[in-house]
Enzyme design. Sequence first.
Site, PDB file in Angstrom:
ATOM      1  N   ASP A  68       0.815  -1.210   0.000  1.00 33.08           N
ATOM      2  CA  ASP A  68       0.000   0.000   0.000  1.00 33.08           C
ATOM      3  C   ASP A  68       0.853   1.265   0.000  1.00 33.08           C
ATOM      4  O   ASP A  68       2.074   1.218   0.195  1.00 33.08           O
ATOM      5  CB  ASP A  68      -0.964   0.008   1.196  1.00 33.08           C
ATOM      6  CG  ASP A  68      -0.335  -0.523   2.491  1.00 33.08           C
ATOM      7  OD1 ASP A  68       0.901  -0.495   2.601  1.00 33.08           O
ATOM      8  OD2 ASP A  68      -1.080  -0.945   3.365  1.00 33.08           O
ATOM      9  N   ASN A 137      -7.692  -2.264  14.200  1.00 35.70           N
ATOM     10  CA  ASN A 137      -9.076  -2.564  13.808  1.00 35.70           C
ATOM     11  C   ASN A 137      -9.166  -3.833  12.965  1.00 35.70           C
ATOM     12  O   ASN A 137     -10.209  -4.137  12.420  1.00 35.70           O
ATOM     13  CB  ASN A 137      -9.677  -1.369  13.046  1.00 35.70           C
ATOM     14  CG  ASN A 137      -8.941  -1.083  11.740  1.00 35.70           C
ATOM     15  OD1 ASN A 137      -7.976  -1.780  11.387  1.00 35.70           O
ATOM     16  ND2 ASN A 137      -9.393  -0.073  11.003  1.00 35.70           N
ATOM     17  N   HIS A 139      -7.407  -4.431  10.147  1.00 40.47           N
ATOM     18  CA  HIS A 139      -7.115  -4.300   8.717  1.00 40.47           C
ATOM     19  C   HIS A 139      -5.832  -5.033   8.342  1.00 40.47           C
ATOM     20  O   HIS A 139      -4.930  -5.201   9.159  1.00 40.47           O
ATOM     21  CB  HIS A 139      -7.100  -2.823   8.268  1.00 40.47           C
ATOM     22  CG  HIS A 139      -5.916  -2.006   8.714  1.00 40.47           C
ATOM     23  ND1 HIS A 139      -5.998  -0.646   8.907  1.00 40.47           N
ATOM     24  CD2 HIS A 139      -4.622  -2.328   8.998  1.00 40.47           C
ATOM     25  CE1 HIS A 139      -4.810  -0.198   9.278  1.00 40.47           C
ATOM     26  NE2 HIS A 139      -3.959  -1.194   9.335  1.00 40.47           N
ATOM     27  N   GLU A 144      -9.872  -1.847   5.184  1.00 38.81           N
ATOM     28  CA  GLU A 144     -10.484  -1.510   6.462  1.00 38.81           C
ATOM     29  C   GLU A 144     -11.748  -2.344   6.677  1.00 38.81           C
ATOM     30  O   GLU A 144     -12.376  -2.791   5.714  1.00 38.81           O
ATOM     31  CB  GLU A 144     -10.856  -0.014   6.470  1.00 38.81           C
ATOM     32  CG  GLU A 144      -9.671   0.938   6.231  1.00 38.81           C
ATOM     33  CD  GLU A 144      -8.749   1.118   7.443  1.00 38.81           C
ATOM     34  OE1 GLU A 144      -8.607   0.175   8.248  1.00 38.81           O
ATOM     35  OE2 GLU A 144      -8.142   2.199   7.569  1.00 38.81           O
TER      36      GLU A 144
HETATM   37  C1  F6R Z   1       1.481  -1.375   6.158  1.00 38.18           C
HETATM   38  C2  F6R Z   1       0.134  -1.944   6.234  1.00 38.18           C
HETATM   39  C3  F6R Z   1      -0.670  -1.924   7.486  1.00 38.18           C
HETATM   40  C4  F6R Z   1       0.147  -2.188   8.748  1.00 38.18           C
HETATM   41  C5  F6R Z   1      -0.744  -2.155   9.985  1.00 38.18           C
HETATM   42  C6  F6R Z   1       0.050  -2.370  11.245  1.00 38.18           C
HETATM   43  O1  F6R Z   1       2.006  -1.491   4.865  1.00 38.18           O
HETATM   44  O2  F6R Z   1      -0.351  -2.420   5.252  1.00 38.18           O
HETATM   45  O3  F6R Z   1      -1.703  -2.876   7.399  1.00 38.18           O
HETATM   46  O4  F6R Z   1       0.763  -3.443   8.629  1.00 38.18           O
HETATM   47  O5  F6R Z   1      -1.385  -0.913  10.046  1.00 38.18           O
HETATM   48  O6  F6R Z   1       0.925  -1.287  11.434  1.00 38.18           O
HETATM   49  P1  F6R Z   1       2.048  -1.296  12.561  1.00 38.18           P
HETATM   50  O7  F6R Z   1       3.004  -2.375  12.162  1.00 38.18           O
HETATM   51  O8  F6R Z   1       2.672   0.059  12.473  1.00 38.18           O
HETATM   52  O9  F6R Z   1       1.354  -1.588  13.832  1.00 38.18           O
END
Ligand code: F6R
Length: 242
Positions: A68, A137, A139, A144
Amino acid sequence: MPNIIKAQSEEQFNDIGAGIIASLLQSNPKALLGLATGSSPVGVYGRLVELYKEGSVSFAQAQSYNLDEYVGLPVDHPESYRTFMNEKLFNHVDILAENTHVPLGASPDPAQAAAGYTELLRQAGRIDLQILGVGLNGHIGFNEPGDELQGFTHVVTLDESTRKANARFFSSIEEVPKQAITMGIASILQAKQILLLVRGGEKAEIIARAMQGPVTTKVPASLLQTHPNVIVLADQEAGRLI
Ligand code: F6R
């Protein structure tokens, strides 16, 4: 059921995560890697850089596809996911710049950029190993929770909870982009193997719901229960309920 590994220490977490990626590259130097940003993989990427410097692993023939990217941030913005990947991994190993792919969130036409990324992934074939983190959440990528999920790369409006969680990287929440381009659930699930990295006590509940609760679009990570080859690498705090 996913294969759950609970690391005893941060060092072990990073060793195991980097070891899984390095073994793949040793057996298949042309591997297609699906990569994530965020705090969860930072130490694993750091350990991979060490393994590269020791001569244990090479990325010279590998290709990478990131999950992403924020919409509207210039590519060289300090918080763009392209910058993150360059700084945490790409600049320190022998991967060829042209073999690294991150959705073009800076494009004037993000929907077209998303469609282009879907086509790129289709041409590449199945990802060999997809690295994931999970949001508070539930995701994965920036898919989401909601009544429905999208299969392929698309533009998404970020949840307020996601913007709040990511505000720590910006000077204020207003600066966190409202949209992102993300690989969809079908693209993620097409990977041959998935490595989900989970760190910290605040993730304990969501990872337990994702792995042990019902499969539901309200917890996108629960869709991983339908994949035959998932490894969950958790630290002690994140893994306390699974
Ligand atoms: C990042 C991504 C997100 C993160 C998720 C967890 O490329 O796709 O899904 O993996 O938000 O983020 P952290 O690791 O910062 O807790």
